[in-house]
Design a protein around this motif. Structure first.
Motif, mmCIF file in Angstrom:
data_model
loop_
_atom_site.group_PDB
_atom_site.id
_atom_site.type_symbol
_atom_site.label_atom_id
_atom_site.label_comp_id
_atom_site.label_asym_id
_atom_site.label_seq_id
_atom_site.Cartn_x
_atom_site.Cartn_y
_atom_site.Cartn_z
ATOM 1 N N GLY A 383 -9.308 -3.519 6.385
ATOM 2 C CA GLY A 383 -8.280 -4.510 6.683
ATOM 3 C C GLY A 383 -6.884 -4.058 6.339
ATOM 4 O O GLY A 383 -6.670 -3.277 5.413
ATOM 5 N N SER A 384 -5.907 -4.546 7.109
ATOM 6 C CA SER A 384 -4.507 -4.220 6.867
ATOM 7 C C SER A 384 -3.924 -5.146 5.805
ATOM 8 O O SER A 384 -4.428 -6.248 5.577
ATOM 9 C CB SER A 384 -3.703 -4.356 8.165
ATOM 10 O OG SER A 384 -4.114 -3.403 9.125
ATOM 11 N N GLY A 385 -2.848 -4.693 5.184
ATOM 12 C CA GLY A 385 -2.198 -5.536 4.188
ATOM 13 C C GLY A 385 -1.194 -4.769 3.358
ATOM 14 O O GLY A 385 -0.988 -3.562 3.545
ATOM 15 N N PHE A 386 -0.567 -5.488 2.430
ATOM 16 C CA PHE A 386 0.426 -4.915 1.531
ATOM 17 C C PHE A 386 -0.133 -4.864 0.123
ATOM 18 O O PHE A 386 -0.913 -5.730 -0.285
ATOM 19 C CB PHE A 386 1.718 -5.729 1.574
ATOM 20 C CG PHE A 386 2.409 -5.675 2.909
ATOM 21 C CD1 PHE A 386 3.241 -4.621 3.224
ATOM 22 C CD2 PHE A 386 2.200 -6.662 3.862
ATOM 23 C CE1 PHE A 386 3.877 -4.548 4.458
ATOM 24 C CE2 PHE A 386 2.819 -6.611 5.104
ATOM 25 C CZ PHE A 386 3.655 -5.543 5.399
ATOM 26 N N VAL A 387 0.291 -3.842 -0.622
ATOM 27 C CA VAL A 387 -0.208 -3.625 -1.972
ATOM 28 C C VAL A 387 0.970 -3.634 -2.936
ATOM 29 O O VAL A 387 1.935 -2.879 -2.753
ATOM 30 C CB VAL A 387 -0.963 -2.283 -2.080
ATOM 31 C CG1 VAL A 387 -1.468 -2.064 -3.503
ATOM 32 C CG2 VAL A 387 -2.112 -2.232 -1.077
ATOM 33 N N GLY A 388 0.903 -4.473 -3.962
ATOM 34 C CA GLY A 388 1.940 -4.497 -4.978
ATOM 35 C C GLY A 388 3.160 -5.306 -4.573
ATOM 36 O O GLY A 388 3.238 -5.858 -3.471
ATOM 37 N N GLU A 389 4.120 -5.365 -5.482
ATOM 38 C CA GLU A 389 5.348 -6.119 -5.260
ATOM 39 C C GLU A 389 6.432 -5.233 -4.647
ATOM 40 O O GLU A 389 6.565 -4.068 -5.016
ATOM 41 C CB GLU A 389 5.865 -6.689 -6.586
ATOM 42 C CG GLU A 389 4.950 -7.711 -7.227
ATOM 43 C CD GLU A 389 4.818 -8.980 -6.400
ATOM 44 O OE1 GLU A 389 5.838 -9.387 -5.792
ATOM 45 O OE2 GLU A 389 3.709 -9.546 -6.347
ATOM 46 N N HIS A 390 7.188 -5.803 -3.744
ATOM 47 C CA HIS A 390 8.324 -5.069 -3.175
ATOM 48 C C HIS A 390 9.468 -5.066 -4.190
ATOM 49 O O HIS A 390 9.704 -6.069 -4.871
ATOM 50 C CB HIS A 390 8.786 -5.736 -1.879
ATOM 51 C CG HIS A 390 9.757 -4.918 -1.092
ATOM 52 N ND1 HIS A 390 11.115 -4.908 -1.358
ATOM 53 C CD2 HIS A 390 9.573 -4.062 -0.055
ATOM 54 C CE1 HIS A 390 11.723 -4.094 -0.512
ATOM 55 N NE2 HIS A 390 10.807 -3.563 0.291
ATOM 56 N N PRO A 391 10.193 -3.941 -4.341
ATOM 57 C CA PRO A 391 11.336 -3.937 -5.262
ATOM 58 C C PRO A 391 12.367 -4.988 -4.862
ATOM 59 O O PRO A 391 12.567 -5.263 -3.679
ATOM 60 C CB PRO A 391 11.918 -2.518 -5.100
ATOM 61 C CG PRO A 391 10.811 -1.701 -4.521
ATOM 62 C CD PRO A 391 10.006 -2.632 -3.679
ATOM 63 N N ASP A 392 13.020 -5.558 -5.862
ATOM 64 C CA ASP A 392 14.117 -6.490 -5.608
ATOM 65 C C ASP A 392 15.287 -5.692 -5.053
ATOM 66 O O ASP A 392 15.836 -4.825 -5.739
ATOM 67 C CB ASP A 392 14.506 -7.172 -6.922
ATOM 68 C CG ASP A 392 15.552 -8.260 -6.733
ATOM 69 O OD1 ASP A 392 16.268 -8.238 -5.704
ATOM 70 O OD2 ASP A 392 15.674 -9.128 -7.616
ATOM 71 N N ILE A 393 15.682 -5.955 -3.809
ATOM 72 C CA ILE A 393 16.725 -5.123 -3.195
ATOM 73 C C ILE A 393 18.112 -5.411 -3.766
ATOM 74 O O ILE A 393 19.069 -4.689 -3.470
ATOM 75 C CB ILE A 393 16.744 -5.280 -1.655
ATOM 76 C CG1 ILE A 393 17.079 -6.703 -1.245
ATOM 77 C CG2 ILE A 393 15.427 -4.829 -1.071
ATOM 78 C CD1 ILE A 393 17.232 -6.861 0.270
#
Length: 542
Positions: A383-393
């Motif tokens: 399955g597709s997906g995102f792993v972890g938190e994105h950095p605060d830009i």
């Protein structure tokens, strides 16, 4: 709204010019390093020891256990050389206003984005990945990097290859694994190349101590020549003159160093491509890799490259060209593998030495930064997906860089644990005995290792250069009689360094003193036979 007359952009444009000066100087140093490394045997080299009979290596318990723990999984490392701009690859639409404010010129318009979910999108020119994502064959690990990012291309590349960020480690993470698996590699290499590497000359990933474990070619043309003809250089169409005689000798000698040429040729010709890869550089590399995999080569790790992502200026056009090649090539690669039912056995993983700054510079580009996404591909991802938190830009470090939220070694650890099913003690050695997290990448080990290497006493040997001589330092785990013989690169025996009982513990041998003879400057091979095992490595006499 930001603009280029703002003091921030004027300050950053000056910093960008200063950075490019350092950047150009580093490229000169790296080119010299690559040239020097290319003069030697770059992977796949072995030697015939003259008329001497060389007994086959009796596998050590460690190498046997490692071999038995291997599954049929394959890793393809896709190096995005130069430092990929993550914010323009995986766009944080959840905070589009901040993203657009930092990038007034090079931002993607919202109308030009393809949403992967409500929070993140890809530019519409990466549309080939839309079906890959939709089929469940793509994962994105957010904000990958390491603490206190080194902004040098070459130092950071070495860090990603060696996994050591606080000192200069000369070996790579895969080189250390293969060194344990094939301790007598120089004299008795395995039947198939442990790794295949296209380009990336000078990269440490497959380096052990004084040996590279990858069949390495500088470019795709060299690989295709080997794959199609079984040799590297033409030795037929040679001029009939003294120059031709010398050219024939040099070309034939170079060809013989490519031990695996025939093996690669056989695998390549045993398969064909069943997808349209287009004309892109990465597509052509992956089409060759697909044929080798489908042809049954058996190699576990491949590394290809795409670049340069070093987009200090005119980024929009160059970045689009590169990401289109990446997207189209990945889609074609897995369509090709699916025809033979191997798309779930091959994991693709992008790496890049760093990301880019969150804001644009004054040249329609971005400068060296820190965190950037790692993308994973394959039908084995569940399955597709995102792993972890994105950095605060909007939150930056002291160098105005995004702060990483995932360590790149967490990604390595997760792949080694759940894709290759390696024992934790083996992974500790690969990752220099440091502990890292296991990320939920959607892959699970199907065959849990029953081997325990934690109590294995490893025999170690390394040349040490000091006081204008070279010492051979050994760590012997248990007493036994051993012999150490020195050979030149032609395979002639130079002499016996030692033939005695080695007691448990550390030993240091002055090679010149032990041989009792004068040695010419140059490279040599030594071979240790002890406890029924064999070990070989190169050294330099200065």
């Amino acid at each position: 709204m930001c603009n280029h007359d703002h003091p921030l952009f004027q300050k950053k444009e000056k910093e960008s010019k200063d950075e490019r000066t350092v950047h150009d100087q580093e490229h000169l140093l790296w080119n010299r390093r690559s040239f020097i490394q290319a003069l030697g045997l770059v992977g796949g080299g072995s030697m015939m020891l003259g008329s001497h009979t060389v007994s086959a290596t009796k596998p050590s318990p460690l190498s046997v256990a490692l071999a038995q723990s291997e599954n049929d999984h394959i890793l393809v490392i896709i190096r995005l050389e130069g430092g990929n701009d993550g914010l323009n690859t995986i766009v944080p639409v959840y905070d589009y206003a901040s993203y657009a404010n930092l990038r007034p010129t090079i931002r993607h318009q919202q109308s030009d984005l393809l949403n992967l979910n409500a929070d993140f999108a890809i530019p519409n020119y990466m549309n080939a990945l839309e079906s890959v994502w939709g089929d469940g064959n793509m994962k994105v690990v957010h904000g990958v990097g390491y603490p206190q990012q080194n902004l040098s291309h070459f130092r950071s590349t070495d860090i990603w290859a060696s996994t050591a960020d606080t000192y200069e480690e000369p070996t790579g993470w895969w080189g250390r694994y293969f060194e344990d698996l094939y301790p007598d590699y120089l004299i008795n290499p395995p039947e198939i190349p442990p790794a295949v590497q296209i380009g990336n000359v000078g990269n440490l990933i497959f380096d052990g101590n004084n040996n590279n474990y990858a069949f390495t070619v500088a470019n795709l043309e060299q690989l295709q020549n080997v794959a199609e003809n079984g040799t590297l250089h033409d030795v037929v169409n040679i001029p009939d003159c003294v120059y031709g005689d010398k050219l024939l000798f040099m070309r034939a000698t170079a060809n013989t160093t490519f031990l695996y040429a025939e093996t690669i040729h056989d695998a390549y010709t045993a398969a064909s491509n069943n997808a349209d890869y287009g004309e892109g550089d990465l597509g052509q590399q992956l089409s060759a890799v697909a044929r080798l995999i489908k042809g049954g080569l058996g190699t576990k790790v491949y590394m290809v490259s795409l670049g340069s992502f070093d987009t200090h200026a005119n980024q929009p056009e160059r970045h689009q060209e590169l990401l289109q090649d990446l997207s189209n090539s990945i889609k074609a690669f897995y369509e090709d593998l699916a025809v033979s039912g191997m798309d779930d056995k091959v994991l693709g993983m992008t790496i890049s030495e760093f990301g880019r700054r969150p804001y644009e510079n004054g040249s329609d580009g971005t400068d060296h930064g820190a965190a950037s996404p790692v993308m994973l591909f394959g039908a084995g991802l569940n399955g597709s997906g995102f792993v972890g938190e994105h950095p605060d830009i909007n939150e930056w470090d002291a160098n105005d860089n995004l702060i990483p939220t995932n360590d790149f070694r967490d990604v390595y650890n997760s792949v080694l644990t759940n894709w290759f099913c390696l024992d934790p003690s083996v992974i500790n050695t690969i990752l220099l005995n440091q502990s890292y997290e296991i990320l939920d990448l959607g892959i699970e080990c199907e065959t849990l290792s029953t081997n325990d290497f934690s109590n294995v006493n490893r025999f170690s040997h390394v040349p040490v250069y000091k006081n204008n001589t070279v010492y051979l330092e050994l760590n012997v785990p248990s007493a036994g009689r051993g012999t150490i013989v020195l050979y030149d690169l032609v395979g002639r025996e130079i002499g016996t360094i030692a033939n005695k009982l080695f007691f448990e513990g550390r030993h240091s041998i002055d090679i010149k003193e032990a041989l009792g003879k004068r040695l010419s400057f140059g490279q040599y091979i030594y071979r240790i036979s002890i406890g029924g095992q064999h070990y070989s490595k190169s050294l330099m006499i200065k």
